[in-house]
Design a protein around this motif. Sequence first.
Motif, PDB file in Angstrom:
ATOM      1  N   GLU A 154     -14.218  -1.738   0.189  1.00 20.31           N
ATOM      2  CA  GLU A 154     -12.980  -1.843  -0.579  1.00 20.31           C
ATOM      3  C   GLU A 154     -11.765  -1.605   0.323  1.00 20.31           C
ATOM      4  OE1 GLU A 154     -11.313  -0.232  -4.897  1.00 20.31           O
ATOM      5  OE2 GLU A 154     -12.810   0.946  -3.808  1.00 20.31           O
ATOM      6  N   ILE A 155     -11.874  -0.593   1.183  1.00 18.46           N
ATOM      7  CA  ILE A 155     -10.780  -0.277   2.109  1.00 18.46           C
ATOM      8  C   ILE A 155     -10.585  -1.403   3.123  1.00 18.46           C
ATOM      9  CG2 ILE A 155     -10.109   1.274   3.997  1.00 18.46           C
ATOM     10  CD1 ILE A 155     -11.287   3.572   2.304  1.00 18.46           C
ATOM     11  N   ILE A 156     -11.671  -1.993   3.587  1.00 14.99           N
ATOM     12  CA  ILE A 156     -11.575  -3.124   4.506  1.00 14.99           C
ATOM     13  C   ILE A 156     -10.773  -4.256   3.861  1.00 14.99           C
ATOM     14  CG2 ILE A 156     -12.895  -4.998   5.591  1.00 14.99           C
ATOM     15  CD1 ILE A 156     -15.134  -2.924   6.091  1.00 14.99           C
ATOM     16  N   GLY A 157     -11.055  -4.533   2.596  1.00 18.89           N
ATOM     17  CA  GLY A 157     -10.339  -5.585   1.883  1.00 18.89           C
ATOM     18  C   GLY A 157      -8.858  -5.295   1.748  1.00 18.89           C
ATOM     19  N   LEU A 158      -8.520  -4.030   1.498  1.00 19.74           N
ATOM     20  CA  LEU A 158      -7.107  -3.655   1.352  1.00 19.74           C
ATOM     21  C   LEU A 158      -6.375  -3.707   2.689  1.00 19.74           C
ATOM     22  CD1 LEU A 158      -7.466  -0.712  -1.200  1.00 19.74           C
ATOM     23  CD2 LEU A 158      -6.754  -3.067  -1.643  1.00 19.74           C
ATOM     24  N   ILE A 159      -7.069  -3.342   3.763  1.00 18.74           N
ATOM     25  CA  ILE A 159      -6.488  -3.472   5.106  1.00 18.74           C
ATOM     26  C   ILE A 159      -6.187  -4.940   5.386  1.00 18.74           C
ATOM     27  CG2 ILE A 159      -7.011  -3.334   7.582  1.00 18.74           C
ATOM     28  CD1 ILE A 159      -8.566  -0.748   6.950  1.00 18.74           C
ATOM     29  N   ALA A 160      -7.127  -5.819   4.988  1.00 13.66           N
ATOM     30  CA  ALA A 160      -6.936  -7.258   5.202  1.00 13.66           C
ATOM     31  C   ALA A 160      -5.747  -7.797   4.408  1.00 13.66           C
ATOM     32  CB  ALA A 160      -8.211  -8.010   4.816  1.00 13.66           C
ATOM     33  N   GLU A 161      -5.397  -7.117   3.325  1.00 13.34           N
ATOM     34  CA  GLU A 161      -4.226  -7.510   2.536  1.00 13.34           C
ATOM     35  C   GLU A 161      -2.935  -7.033   3.178  1.00 13.34           C
ATOM     36  OE1 GLU A 161      -4.439  -6.390  -1.570  1.00 13.34           O
ATOM     37  OE2 GLU A 161      -6.486  -7.122  -1.803  1.00 13.34           O
ATOM     38  N   GLY A 162      -3.052  -6.230   4.244  1.00 11.87           N
ATOM     39  CA  GLY A 162      -1.878  -5.748   4.953  1.00 11.87           C
ATOM     40  C   GLY A 162      -1.392  -4.387   4.509  1.00 11.87           C
ATOM     41  N   MET A 163      -2.195  -3.685   3.706  1.00 15.03           N
ATOM     42  CA  MET A 163      -1.772  -2.369   3.212  1.00 15.03           C
ATOM     43  C   MET A 163      -1.853  -1.305   4.301  1.00 15.03           C
ATOM     44  SD  MET A 163      -3.206  -1.827  -0.638  1.00 15.03           S
ATOM     45  CE  MET A 163      -2.642  -2.839  -2.001  1.00 15.03           C
ATOM     46  N   SER A 164      -0.911  -0.373   4.277  1.00 17.44           N
ATOM     47  CA  SER A 164      -0.919   0.774   5.180  1.00 17.44           C
ATOM     48  C   SER A 164      -1.869   1.831   4.624  1.00 17.44           C
ATOM     49  CB  SER A 164       0.487   1.361   5.296  1.00 17.44           C
ATOM     50  OG  SER A 164       0.895   1.905   4.043  1.00 17.44           O
ATOM     51  N   ASN A 165      -2.165   2.855   5.427  1.00 14.39           N
ATOM     52  CA  ASN A 165      -3.016   3.944   4.948  1.00 14.39           C
ATOM     53  C   ASN A 165      -2.412   4.614   3.714  1.00 14.39           C
ATOM     54  OD1 ASN A 165      -4.790   3.472   7.001  1.00 14.39           O
ATOM     55  ND2 ASN A 165      -4.206   5.229   8.242  1.00 14.39           N
ATOM     56  N   LYS A 166      -1.099   4.779   3.725  1.00 14.16           N
ATOM     57  CA  LYS A 166      -0.420   5.415   2.587  1.00 14.16           C
ATOM     58  C   LYS A 166      -0.583   4.585   1.327  1.00 14.16           C
ATOM     59  CE  LYS A 166       4.072   7.293   1.176  1.00 14.16           C
ATOM     60  NZ  LYS A 166       5.485   7.531   1.591  1.00 14.16           N
ATOM     61  N   GLU A 167      -0.430   3.277   1.443  1.00 12.93           N
ATOM     62  CA  GLU A 167      -0.566   2.393   0.283  1.00 12.93           C
ATOM     63  C   GLU A 167      -2.002   2.373  -0.235  1.00 12.93           C
ATOM     64  OE1 GLU A 167       2.931  -0.869   1.287  1.00 12.93           O
ATOM     65  OE2 GLU A 167       0.963  -1.044   2.249  1.00 12.93           O
ATOM     66  N   ILE A 168      -2.957   2.377   0.698  1.00 15.72           N
ATOM     67  CA  ILE A 168      -4.371   2.402   0.295  1.00 15.72           C
ATOM     68  C   ILE A 168      -4.689   3.709  -0.418  1.00 15.72           C
ATOM     69  CG2 ILE A 168      -6.755   2.444   1.147  1.00 15.72           C
ATOM     70  CD1 ILE A 168      -5.817   0.595   3.422  1.00 15.72           C
ATOM     71  N   ALA A 169      -4.181   4.804   0.130  1.00 19.50           N
ATOM     72  CA  ALA A 169      -4.409   6.116  -0.488  1.00 19.50           C
ATOM     73  C   ALA A 169      -3.875   6.136  -1.917  1.00 19.50           C
ATOM     74  CB  ALA A 169      -3.737   7.205   0.350  1.00 19.50           C
ATOM     75  N   SER A 170      -2.691   5.574  -2.117  1.00 23.57           N
ATOM     76  CA  SER A 170      -2.100   5.540  -3.448  1.00 23.57           C
ATOM     77  C   SER A 170      -2.917   4.662  -4.396  1.00 23.57           C
ATOM     78  CB  SER A 170      -0.663   5.010  -3.359  1.00 23.57           C
ATOM     79  OG  SER A 170      -0.082   4.902  -4.643  1.00 23.57           O
ATOM     80  N   ASP A 194      -9.192  -1.666  16.169  1.00 18.89           N
ATOM     81  CA  ASP A 194      -8.058  -1.255  15.347  1.00 18.89           C
ATOM     82  C   ASP A 194      -8.048  -2.005  14.024  1.00 18.89           C
ATOM     83  OD1 ASP A 194      -7.025  -3.823  15.890  1.00 18.89           O
ATOM     84  OD2 ASP A 194      -5.945  -3.095  17.632  1.00 18.89           O
ATOM     85  N   ARG A 195      -7.072  -1.710  13.163  1.00 17.06           N
ATOM     86  CA  ARG A 195      -7.037  -2.289  11.823  1.00 17.06           C
ATOM     87  C   ARG A 195      -6.774  -3.796  11.857  1.00 17.06           C
ATOM     88  NH1 ARG A 195      -4.514   1.416   8.939  1.00 17.06           N
ATOM     89  NH2 ARG A 195      -4.120   0.085   7.138  1.00 17.06           N
TER      90      ARG A 195
END
Length: 207
Positions: A154-170, A194-195
């Motif tokens: 799930e986190i991999i997918g959100l990183i691919a969307e361009g989200m930062s760690n802060k945005e993913i955490a939220s 890297d991301r």
Amino acid sequence: MNILIVDDDCLVAGALKTILEATKGLHVPACGSDGTEAVSLYRKFQPDVLLMDIRMKEMNGLEASAEILREFPDARILLLTTFSDDEYIIKALKLGAKGYLLKQDYQNIVPAIQAVFSGQTVFGNEIVSKIPSLLQKKQSFCYEDYDINDRELEIIGLIAEGMSNKEIASRLYLSEGTVRNYLSAILEKLNLRDRTQVAVFFYQHKS
């Protein structure tokens, strides 16, 4: 923040220097005109961000990026070009460049540099829209074989969307520290650096 500019058009390099140094906190210690000079200047100044054109004589920006990243794996390189060539985009992503912008997006250059400096990966809207179609899956892939669990996927997918760690955490109701721990585990399991490479990997193996 020290920014190194490399562009074979001296007028463009001068204009970029003027734009950047008009922003408080940004300083341009030197400008280069080709990839060979970029490598030499990077070794000398080790800037916070390298802003570099792609199409240049002798050694181009992609070749220079590859050489710099071999020697300085944590280098923050923001590629700037007038061309949205598909092959360039793919190579930039796979090299580990931190951003790719078109020169006509000049109003976004300073925000992009600041974002790259803070650890984000930046690609202009026109580039982002192309990435999924450029990085199509070639064959079936099983993340479970790499011990990637559902949360990590799930986190991999959100990183691919361009989200930062802060945005993913939220989004996932996690702490930023927890997201960083997940990212570290993902990088280790997939043997990535890297991301940016995580995002490339995701699109390459997307169903």
